[in-house]
Motif scaffolding. Structure first.
Motif, PDB file in Angstrom:
ATOM      1  N   HIS A   1      63.616  46.125  56.391  1.00 21.88           N
ATOM      2  CA  HIS A   1      64.722  46.959  55.916  1.00 21.88           C
ATOM      3  C   HIS A   1      64.335  48.442  55.946  1.00 21.88           C
ATOM      4  CE1 HIS A   1      66.601  43.338  53.602  1.00 21.88           C
ATOM      5  NE2 HIS A   1      66.586  43.197  54.913  1.00 21.88           N
TER       6      HIS A   1
ATOM      7  N   GLU B   1      68.922  39.475  52.901  1.00 19.19           N
ATOM      8  CA  GLU B   1      68.894  39.702  51.456  1.00 19.19           C
ATOM      9  C   GLU B   1      69.250  38.428  50.690  1.00 19.19           C
ATOM     10  OE1 GLU B   1      67.902  43.000  50.776  1.00 19.19           O
ATOM     11  OE2 GLU B   1      67.447  41.981  48.922  1.00 19.19           O
TER      12      GLU B   1
ATOM     13  N   GLU C   1      61.525  43.247  53.388  1.00 13.69           N
ATOM     14  CA  GLU C   1      61.744  44.589  52.828  1.00 13.69           C
ATOM     15  C   GLU C   1      61.135  45.613  53.779  1.00 13.69           C
ATOM     16  OE1 GLU C   1      63.942  44.453  50.943  1.00 13.69           O
ATOM     17  OE2 GLU C   1      63.720  43.029  49.300  1.00 13.69           O
TER      18      GLU C   1
ATOM     19  N   GLU D   1      63.091  49.914  49.635  1.00  9.52           N
ATOM     20  CA  GLU D   1      62.552  48.786  50.422  1.00  9.52           C
ATOM     21  C   GLU D   1      61.016  48.730  50.352  1.00  9.52           C
ATOM     22  OE1 GLU D   1      64.911  46.898  51.340  1.00  9.52           O
ATOM     23  OE2 GLU D   1      66.688  48.117  51.703  1.00  9.52           O
TER      24      GLU D   1
HETATM   25 FE   LIG Z   1      65.889  45.010  51.179  1.00  6.57          FE
END
Ligand SMILES: [Fe+2]
Ligand SMILES: [Fe+2]
Length: 474
Positions: free
Chosen positions: A154, A241, A151, A121
């Motif tokens: 995440h 995503e 990201e 990520e």
């Molecule tokens: Fe991701």
């Protein structure tokens, strides 16, 4: 440092009532922000960016949109709602209750799986950090930053699991996630593809189409996990995503569209003429596609894997969309592999299905990749051209697994290393291809304006027009 976590970090895990977790995050958060300032998008930290922020897991309205400076983005922690009836969906413990805590014997393995996912990520944010200056429009610039902050979220999602379920080991792993850096000589990111810098926007679109899609399939496998908090975390990450792959899919679509316009204007498909007009010829696009597809395939691991078999047996990592299979135990079936025979040909081999789980997941991934190509090829066909974009064989340019290091044509025909070397520039981006693509990379910042190599998108973000001021540059 005192932070009102209920306000500062949107969450649905009742962060405010867990003092231990709060303290761990209070320690980690300034480190994260420092990492973001140092290795996040370069030079755009004070710009107001029109971003979506996850604020709940409600399918009808899980995000809010508005201008935000990226360092002020509210990186939240969200898990899909708990299903009290959820049972283990595959493997030796099929049908038993899922786990709310980690069984001791799987602790090390689950930690490794979470760290490996978590590492990708921030890695991708680091890989993409220089792209802001060369965005083909501020619509695209905004999409880049949207992908980057998500990201980052995440990473938060994985760090939450490490802090909440792995004690001191987890806290150490969370720190190391900020210490490894993409391309770093001493402390690189865990997976190879995530150490390659992304210098141009064609590569960025290929990355979000092919490599983020690998992420989708990894998350789908982990979303099946018997460790329920991991499953619920990944289920929600998949919601975000989808946008990343949308960016890749529509990005490549717009490149194709623009190229076809130029081909029509000039009545030619001569790559040189297309390049002279400032667009990207289709054979070059195919070479970039070959490169990114093949390097993303390696992320699924070896065709034959005893690790994959034990992840499946123990209920840690399933097949994407496990429910679609009839047999969730998968102990009596086998899987046919085509392997190199070492003499320039191929041979078939049947292996136990559980050992082939990486290949099962890779095959689902390949089918998913085909969808975009069909769409792009439809544009080309409608414009009256015979050229078709194709996915190379899964044997082509592999670094790991049975085909790792075996030279093949894009169709998967084994050839000698010399033959490969002689034709490499037909199949993969050459230095001059890369130089040409880089020469196109010049930032366009007036709202609604596009670089000459890409068509405008069909629509804007969140019902706003295409020429909306998606990023207010200071
Ligand atoms: Fe991701
Ligand atoms: Fe992503």
């Amino acid at each position: 440092m005192s932070i009102n976590y209920q306000d500062r970090i949107p969450n649905n895990v009742d962060l405010g009532s867990n003092r231990t977790l709060q303290r761990a995050l209070e320690h980690w958060q300034p480190e994260f922000l420092k990492w973001w300032e140092e290795l996040g998008p370069k030079d755009f930290q004070v710009a107001d960016v029109y971003l979506r922020t996850a604020t709940s897991v409600d399918a009808k309205g899980w995000a809010t949109y508005g201008y935000v400076r990226m360092p002020d983005y509210r990186w939240g922690i969200f898990l899909n709602d708990r299903d009290p009836n959820r049972r283990i969906g595959f493997g030796d413990s099929y049908g038993q209750d899922v786990w709310q805590q980690i069984p001791g014997e799987y602790r090390a393995t689950l930690r490794r799986l979470i760290v490996t996912q978590g590492d990708t990520e921030p890695a991708s944010v680091e890989q993409q950090r220089m792209l802001g200056h060369t965005a083909p429009s501020i619509y695209d610039l905004r999409n880049l930053f949207q992908v980057n902050v998500e990201e980052g979220r995440h990473l938060w999602a994985m760090v939450y699991l490490l802090h909440a379920y792995f004690g001191r080991d987890g806290r150490e792993e969370a720190e190391e996630l900020l210490e490894r850096h993409s391309g770093d000589a001493d402390k690189p990111r865990i997976l190879g593809t995530f150490n390659e810098p992304i210098r141009d926007w064609l590569s960025f679109f290929m990355f979000t189409y092919f490599t983020d899609r690998d992420g989708k399939f990894q998350l789908k496998s982990l979303a099946e996990s018997s460790f329920d908090p991991l499953a619920r975390t990944c289920q929600f990450m998949l919601t975000e995503e989808a946008h990343h792959m949308f960016v890749g899919d529509t990005g490549i679509n717009r490149v194709v569209k623009r190229t076809l316009e130029v081909m029509k204007e000039l009545s030619t498909d001569d790559p040189l003429a297309i390049r002279n007009a400032g667009a990207i010829d289709l054979p070059t696009l195919q070479r970039y596609l070959n490169f990114w597809f093949s390097s993303s395939l390696d992320l699924f691991g070896s065709e034959t894997s005893s690790n994959a078999a034990s992840y499946f047996a123990n209920g840690l990592k399933g097949r994407p969309d496990e429910a679609q299979y009839e047999d969730h135990i998968a102990i009596e079936q086998s899987y046919a592999l085509e392997l190199p025979d070492g003499q320039g040909g191929t041979k078939s081999e049947n292996i136990p299905l559980r050992n082939a789980m990486n290949e099962v997941t890779r095959s689902s991934y390949v089918r998913d990749c085909e969808i975009g190509l069909k769409r792009w090829n439809r544009l080309i066909e409608k414009a009256g051209h015979g050229f078709r974009l194709t996915l190379p064989s899964t044997r082509f340019r592999r670094s790991i697994g049975n085909w790792g290091g075996v030279s093949t044509t894009p169709k998967g025909q084994p050839i000698s290393a010399e033959q490969f070397g002689a034709r490499q520039n037909e199949w993969l981006p050459s230095d001059s291809d890369r130089a040409y693509i880089l020469s196109l990379m010049q930032g366009v910042s007036a709202p609604g304006k596009m670089a000459a190599w890409i068509a405008p998108p069909d629509r804007g973000i969140n019902n706003n027009p295409v020429d909306y001021e998606y990023v207010k540059l200071q």
